[in-house]
Design a protein around this motif. Sequence first.
Motif: not given
Ligand code: SF4
Lengths: 175, 430
Positions: B70-72, B104-108, B125-129, B303-306, B364-370, B392-394
């Motif tokens: 999802d990241h790349f 799609g994004i892992c958390h979803v 393996g991700d902080s939004h687990s 965008g993003a899982c959030t 995907g994660c797209g621009a969320c993590a730059g 600078g994250r985005m």
């Molecule tokens: S916060 Fe952003 S980079 Fe992290 S998993 Fe969700 S969409 Fe992907």
Amino acid sequence: MSARRLGKAGRAWVFGDDVDTDALAPGRYMKGPLEELARHCLETLDPGFAANVQRGDVLVAGVNFGIGSSREQAAQALRHLGIAAVVARSFGGIFFRNAINAGLPCLVCADAGRISARDEIIADVRAGRIENRTTGETIGCDKLGGPLMAMIEDGGLVAHLEKRLKGARAEGLRS
Amino acid sequence: MAQRGSPMTLAEKIVARAAGRDAVAPGETVTCAVDLAMMHDSGGPRRVGPILERLGVGVWDPEKIVVVSDHFVPAVDAAGAAILDLTRQWVADNDIANFYDMQGICHVVLPERGHLRPGLFVVGGDSHSPTGGAFGAFMFGVGASDMAGVLATGETWIKVPETIRILCEGELPPGVCAKDMILALCARMGMGGGQYQVIELAGSTIEALGMTERMTLCNMTAELGAMTGLIAPDQVTAAAIMAAGADPGDIDIWKGDKGARYMEDHRLDAGALSPQVAKPHSPANAAGVEASAGVPVAQAYIGACTGAKLEDLHMAARILKGRKVAAGTRLLVAPASTRTTARAAADGTLANLTAAGAILMPTGCGACAGMGPGVLGENEVCIASTARNFRGRMGAPSSEVYLGSPYTVAASAVAGRIADPREFLEGAGA
Ligand code: SF4
């Protein structure tokens, strides 16, 4: 661990509160190798940091050091740059775990604010103590628990597991 | 020490089960058997593979591992493509059947494909687990070495965390949603509000929320510095798990005992909440939208899982239907999963978004993590429905990101500047 085994005193690099993982390991360099990423470590807060930090230096910060993502390159970049220990008032939980896993000691120190930039300090990880050579002061900090100290002394989680799995295999061969 | 029979919180119950104990108490260090390990292309195979090689072991149980790219995705350069290639190869070499490539994004994706249910002990393996906590699973984020340890041994150590309970009461006003609740909590508690504790959300507001809104809340407990977030399962949870083709099991056992000890109790009056916007460069800089209103935005990003699940897209569409994105502002929408895209296409949501001038981005994660398309240039200002707005994250270090709900991001896209979505909802007769 004696001060001698810890090497000579290092300089303190002082940062504020809430230093996040995007500052430590910027996302736009995450595709590249660690050496490249480390060159940009903390550049948004101190552009001269990566170029001037020396092996044995100590990073000092306020609360929530390493908050943010789970990318362990945040801790590995510091270790790569030769940071001997991070001393902060508190740490982001995942960063703390990752740092211990990377063999980078993290010391929770309520009085971290008493250390000034460029002070010559020694972080005595085992004793839970910071010696400030510049001011002559000794500052106490939380000790790392036994299992965590063992991981630090083995050089991080992977080295620790290597030892453990080798031990298990040796056991397996015997039985 | 934990005593048999003493009341436990939901988190303690799950940890005790995973540790094979009758009871655990906060502060104890225990070793837990891992029920499920989830990782993505950025922190996953390319990082854990070499460690497993060094250890000379394979994965402990391929069936308990889920890998998501999802990241790349989709690759924007050769380096990203190589990472994806490595990911696919590793998954094949290790017989991982649960591989969701660009879905799609892992958390979803994880709950969408029926991998989560109450009571599971899950590492991601991700902080939004913590997102998985919406399903009553104890799920927390780890780095790659930790993950490699899990993959090699099937277990991991944790220090049993304390639990902070947040009771959310009242009915959310129109134009106010889960994102506003969690931003308000970030403002109140700060990013160290949870010092690696569990944040359990409960109360009438939570009970009235759908699953994707609950996911948004648990997702951003990461921004409160929590180890994880949790919501006790109910009929809404069970229905969602069954809809994903899985068995929710006995949901009634997965709640805190009467008399369980909480480290802190907080209350959130959701009925009195207004739309919240977090100023650069921290989610804790959140305040009512009026504090940021009028700031011109070059980019609005949904965008993003959030912030790009189906309900999020519905919120944006309610604002955008029959309106146009302002000249000089671009609205990018990157749905959180391919299923989200399909559902939003089927129910007409995408048509409303694109008719308004939204640019549809890959999932995907797209621009969320730059890391993907849609990053910001020097000094550009963006309002985003993402989870974090660190410097600078985005994109460029001088860019600025404001965080808001999908309602607020959509309203700001129409206005060309940060705007209060309630004005637009009233205009639409909502
Ligand atoms: S916060 Fe952003 S980079 Fe992290 S998993 Fe969700 S969409 Fe992907």
